[in-house]
Design a protein around this motif. Sequence first.
Motif, mmCIF file in Angstrom:
data_model
loop_
_atom_site.group_PDB
_atom_site.id
_atom_site.type_symbol
_atom_site.label_atom_id
_atom_site.label_comp_id
_atom_site.label_asym_id
_atom_site.label_seq_id
_atom_site.Cartn_x
_atom_site.Cartn_y
_atom_site.Cartn_z
ATOM 1 N N PHE A 192 1.142 -1.723 -11.995
ATOM 2 C CA PHE A 192 1.644 -2.020 -10.749
ATOM 3 C C PHE A 192 0.459 -2.509 -9.680
ATOM 4 C CE2 PHE A 192 5.814 -0.256 -11.387
ATOM 5 C CZ PHE A 192 6.477 -0.831 -10.731
ATOM 6 N N MET A 193 -0.728 -2.014 -9.742
ATOM 7 C CA MET A 193 -1.645 -2.458 -9.094
ATOM 8 C C MET A 193 -2.163 -3.658 -9.338
ATOM 9 S SD MET A 193 -5.199 -0.307 -8.050
ATOM 10 C CE MET A 193 -5.416 0.123 -9.669
ATOM 11 N N THR A 194 -1.883 -4.151 -10.698
ATOM 12 C CA THR A 194 -2.161 -5.579 -11.269
ATOM 13 C C THR A 194 -1.330 -6.554 -10.551
ATOM 14 O OG1 THR A 194 -3.346 -4.525 -13.315
ATOM 15 C CG2 THR A 194 -2.691 -6.866 -13.303
ATOM 16 N N PHE A 221 0.355 -6.363 -7.885
ATOM 17 C CA PHE A 221 0.290 -6.350 -6.433
ATOM 18 C C PHE A 221 -1.038 -7.168 -5.991
ATOM 19 C CE2 PHE A 221 2.802 -2.271 -6.040
ATOM 20 C CZ PHE A 221 3.855 -2.867 -5.689
ATOM 21 N N VAL A 222 -1.997 -7.110 -6.843
ATOM 22 C CA VAL A 222 -3.068 -7.930 -6.602
ATOM 23 C C VAL A 222 -3.036 -9.283 -6.814
ATOM 24 C CG1 VAL A 222 -5.492 -8.420 -7.586
ATOM 25 C CG2 VAL A 222 -4.862 -6.141 -7.013
ATOM 26 N N CYS A 223 -1.950 -9.658 -8.214
ATOM 27 C CA CYS A 223 -1.685 -10.943 -8.172
ATOM 28 C C CYS A 223 -0.991 -11.457 -7.095
ATOM 29 C CB CYS A 223 -0.935 -11.178 -9.488
ATOM 30 S SG CYS A 223 -2.039 -10.813 -11.078
ATOM 31 N N GLU A 224 0.049 -10.714 -6.651
ATOM 32 C CA GLU A 224 0.716 -11.133 -5.591
ATOM 33 C C GLU A 224 -0.003 -11.384 -4.377
ATOM 34 O OE1 GLU A 224 2.563 -10.009 -1.523
ATOM 35 O OE2 GLU A 224 1.397 -8.351 -3.097
ATOM 36 N N GLY A 225 -0.905 -10.828 -4.040
ATOM 37 C CA GLY A 225 -2.128 -11.006 -2.994
ATOM 38 C C GLY A 225 -2.760 -12.150 -2.925
ATOM 39 N N ALA A 226 -3.362 -12.606 -4.043
ATOM 40 C CA ALA A 226 -3.759 -13.528 -4.639
ATOM 41 C C ALA A 226 -3.119 -14.856 -4.436
ATOM 42 C CB ALA A 226 -4.433 -13.780 -5.985
ATOM 43 N N LEU A 227 -1.845 -14.855 -4.729
ATOM 44 C CA LEU A 227 -0.655 -15.846 -4.934
ATOM 45 C C LEU A 227 -0.453 -16.150 -3.395
ATOM 46 C CD1 LEU A 227 1.110 -17.909 -6.364
ATOM 47 C CD2 LEU A 227 2.765 -16.138 -6.103
ATOM 48 N N GLY A 228 -0.502 -15.166 -2.326
ATOM 49 C CA GLY A 228 -0.180 -15.312 -1.038
ATOM 50 C C GLY A 228 -1.320 -16.112 -0.242
ATOM 51 N N LEU A 280 0.796 -1.224 0.053
ATOM 52 C CA LEU A 280 -0.128 0.111 -0.012
ATOM 53 C C LEU A 280 0.791 1.136 -0.081
ATOM 54 C CD1 LEU A 280 -2.955 -1.152 2.029
ATOM 55 C CD2 LEU A 280 -3.235 1.013 0.709
ATOM 56 N N TYR A 281 1.759 1.373 0.681
ATOM 57 C CA TYR A 281 2.776 2.366 0.715
ATOM 58 C C TYR A 281 3.429 2.682 -0.676
ATOM 59 C CZ TYR A 281 7.305 4.757 1.305
ATOM 60 O OH TYR A 281 8.418 5.696 1.186
ATOM 61 N N LEU A 282 3.837 1.435 -1.328
ATOM 62 C CA LEU A 282 4.479 1.541 -2.497
ATOM 63 C C LEU A 282 3.400 2.334 -3.519
ATOM 64 C CD1 LEU A 282 6.530 -1.788 -2.829
ATOM 65 C CD2 LEU A 282 7.432 0.774 -3.004
ATOM 66 N N LEU A 283 2.260 1.825 -3.554
ATOM 67 C CA LEU A 283 1.115 2.087 -4.408
ATOM 68 C C LEU A 283 0.718 3.743 -4.057
ATOM 69 C CD1 LEU A 283 -1.574 -0.516 -4.478
ATOM 70 C CD2 LEU A 283 -0.215 0.195 -6.451
ATOM 71 N N SER A 320 0.947 9.493 -16.980
ATOM 72 C CA SER A 320 -0.278 8.587 -17.104
ATOM 73 C C SER A 320 -0.397 7.644 -16.156
ATOM 74 C CB SER A 320 -0.456 8.173 -18.467
ATOM 75 O OG SER A 320 0.653 7.140 -18.636
ATOM 76 N N PHE A 321 -1.462 7.113 -15.811
ATOM 77 C CA PHE A 321 -1.828 6.206 -14.769
ATOM 78 C C PHE A 321 -1.718 4.930 -15.116
ATOM 79 C CE2 PHE A 321 -3.653 9.874 -12.845
ATOM 80 C CZ PHE A 321 -2.893 9.963 -11.538
ATOM 81 N N TYR A 322 -1.103 4.489 -16.331
ATOM 82 C CA TYR A 322 -1.006 3.148 -16.895
ATOM 83 C C TYR A 322 0.027 2.530 -15.683
ATOM 84 C CZ TYR A 322 -3.643 4.512 -21.032
ATOM 85 O OH TYR A 322 -4.688 4.915 -22.000
ATOM 86 N N PHE A 323 1.042 3.220 -15.596
ATOM 87 C CA PHE A 323 2.024 2.629 -14.843
ATOM 88 C C PHE A 323 1.425 2.091 -13.513
ATOM 89 C CE2 PHE A 323 6.177 3.243 -12.066
ATOM 90 C CZ PHE A 323 6.821 2.357 -12.663
#
Length: 91
Positions: free
Chosen positions: A58-60, A62-69, A35-38, A51-54
């Motif tokens: 990153f949000m994508t 981090f969501v994949c990382e959370g689902a993997l955890g 969350l800090y990084l985001l 632009s907010f594509y970057f």
Amino acid sequence: MSLFLMYLFITGLLCFIFIRNHILLCLMSLEFIVLYLLFMIFIYCLMYDYSFYFYVLFMTFFVCEGALGLSVLVSMIRSHGNDYLNSLMLW
């Protein structure tokens, strides 16, 4: 705002270092750091008029990382019956 962000980062880092009993607690402290990084990427995009594509990329990740955890947590609970880090053979 920056004091809140530093508090978020320091709290997540201290919890990750000192509280190592359960995997769920480790995952939650890692999510605080994410969350800090985001927030930092969001502020960077606002300040330099990018632009907010970057940010979305990153949000994508981090969501994949959370689902993997969470999937690792569920598989560990199914195989070992608990989420203690001591029940894993890490060496």
